[in-house]
Scaffold this motif. Structure first.
Motif, PDB file in Angstrom:
ATOM      1  N   PHE A  39       0.813  -1.386  -0.002  1.00 26.91           N
ATOM      2  CA  PHE A  39      -0.100  -0.174   0.139  1.00 26.91           C
ATOM      3  C   PHE A  39       0.848   1.143  -0.040  1.00 26.91           C
ATOM      4  N   PRO A  40       1.408   1.619  -1.206  1.00 22.69           N
ATOM      5  CA  PRO A  40       2.432   2.804  -1.338  1.00 22.69           C
ATOM      6  C   PRO A  40       1.882   3.964  -0.970  1.00 22.69           C
ATOM      7  N   PHE A  41       0.621   4.263  -0.981  1.00 21.09           N
ATOM      8  CA  PHE A  41      -0.008   5.520  -0.890  1.00 21.09           C
ATOM      9  C   PHE A  41      -0.899   5.441   0.566  1.00 21.09           C
ATOM     10  N   GLY A  42      -0.472   4.539   1.326  1.00 20.06           N
ATOM     11  CA  GLY A  42      -0.714   5.084   2.732  1.00 20.06           C
ATOM     12  C   GLY A  42      -2.417   4.176   3.010  1.00 20.06           C
ATOM     13  N   SER A  43      -3.067   4.533   3.973  1.00 18.24           N
ATOM     14  CA  SER A  43      -4.243   3.691   4.294  1.00 18.24           C
ATOM     15  C   SER A  43      -5.277   4.676   5.304  1.00 18.24           C
ATOM     16  N   GLY A  44      -6.517   4.473   5.214  1.00 22.10           N
ATOM     17  CA  GLY A  44      -7.154   5.040   6.124  1.00 22.10           C
ATOM     18  C   GLY A  44      -7.435   6.720   5.969  1.00 22.10           C
ATOM     19  N   ARG A  45      -7.851   7.328   6.991  1.00 28.49           N
ATOM     20  CA  ARG A  45      -8.246   8.818   6.457  1.00 28.49           C
ATOM     21  C   ARG A  45      -7.178   9.684   5.844  1.00 28.49           C
ATOM     22  N   ARG A  46      -5.785   9.390   6.235  1.00 32.16           N
ATOM     23  CA  ARG A  46      -5.132  10.239   5.606  1.00 32.16           C
ATOM     24  C   ARG A  46      -4.219   9.650   4.400  1.00 32.16           C
ATOM     25  N   ILE A  47      -4.867   8.845   3.689  1.00 33.65           N
ATOM     26  CA  ILE A  47      -4.363   8.240   2.622  1.00 33.65           C
ATOM     27  C   ILE A  47      -3.967   9.250   1.515  1.00 33.65           C
TER      28      ILE A  47
END
Ligand code: HEM
Length: 126
Positions: free
Chosen positions: A54-62
């Motif tokens: 998940f190179p772009f992060g996850s969750g609310r701060r994606i």
């Protein structure tokens, strides 16, 4: 809040170890081997729900730039490869060894690559 078996209080700041997921042999065959071809046949889900990568992060701060990044990275890389031949400076060998930090860094020297125009019409580079 719980993250796996860890309990985090409200004030805990958490730096998620994304790299750990990309280096798990149970998920990736020979994870430490440089083999970009492994990604060719995968349809990526960048929604942050697939924890294999998940190179772009996850969750609310994606990352909010996913759509732009997806097309921009591909377009820029394709343009660089199409327009130039790339070589290392004379006498230099390619060293891709890395060192760990918050993000992976190249170990000693930054990568220097020398581009030579490869298209027949010079006006295309203006
Ligand atoms: C290959 C390119 C990119 C990668 C790998 C990337 C990766 C990331 C990551 C890992 C985060 C943190 C997500 C989190 O905390 O869970 C992030 C946040 C962010 N990215 Fe990107 N990004 C890229 C390109 C872009 C582009 C092109 C834009 C804008 C045009 C952008 C705008 C942002 C913004 C504004 C945030 C902060 C979102 C927030 O905190 O609410 N990113 N990005």
């Amino acid at each position: 809040m719980h993250c796996g078996r860890l309990h985090h209080s409200k004030r805990t700041s958490d730096f998620h170890q994304c790299l750990g997921h990309t280096q798990r042999p149970s998920i990736w065959e020979n994870p430490l081997e440089f083999n970009p071809d492994r990604f060719l046949d995968i349809k990526w889900d960048y929604s942050g729900k697939n924890f294999n990568k998940f190179p772009f992060g996850s969750g609310r701060r994606i990352c909010v730039g996913i759509v732009m990044a997806e097309s921009m990275v591909m377009h820029s890389l394709a343009t660089f490869l199409h327009s130039f031949d790339w070589k290392l400076p004379k006498g230099e060998k390619l060293d891709l060894s890395k060192k760990f930090g918050i993000v992976l860094k190249k170990k000693l020297l930054p990568l220097v690559a020398i581009p030579t125009p490869r298209l027949s019409d010079p006006s295309l580079y203006k």
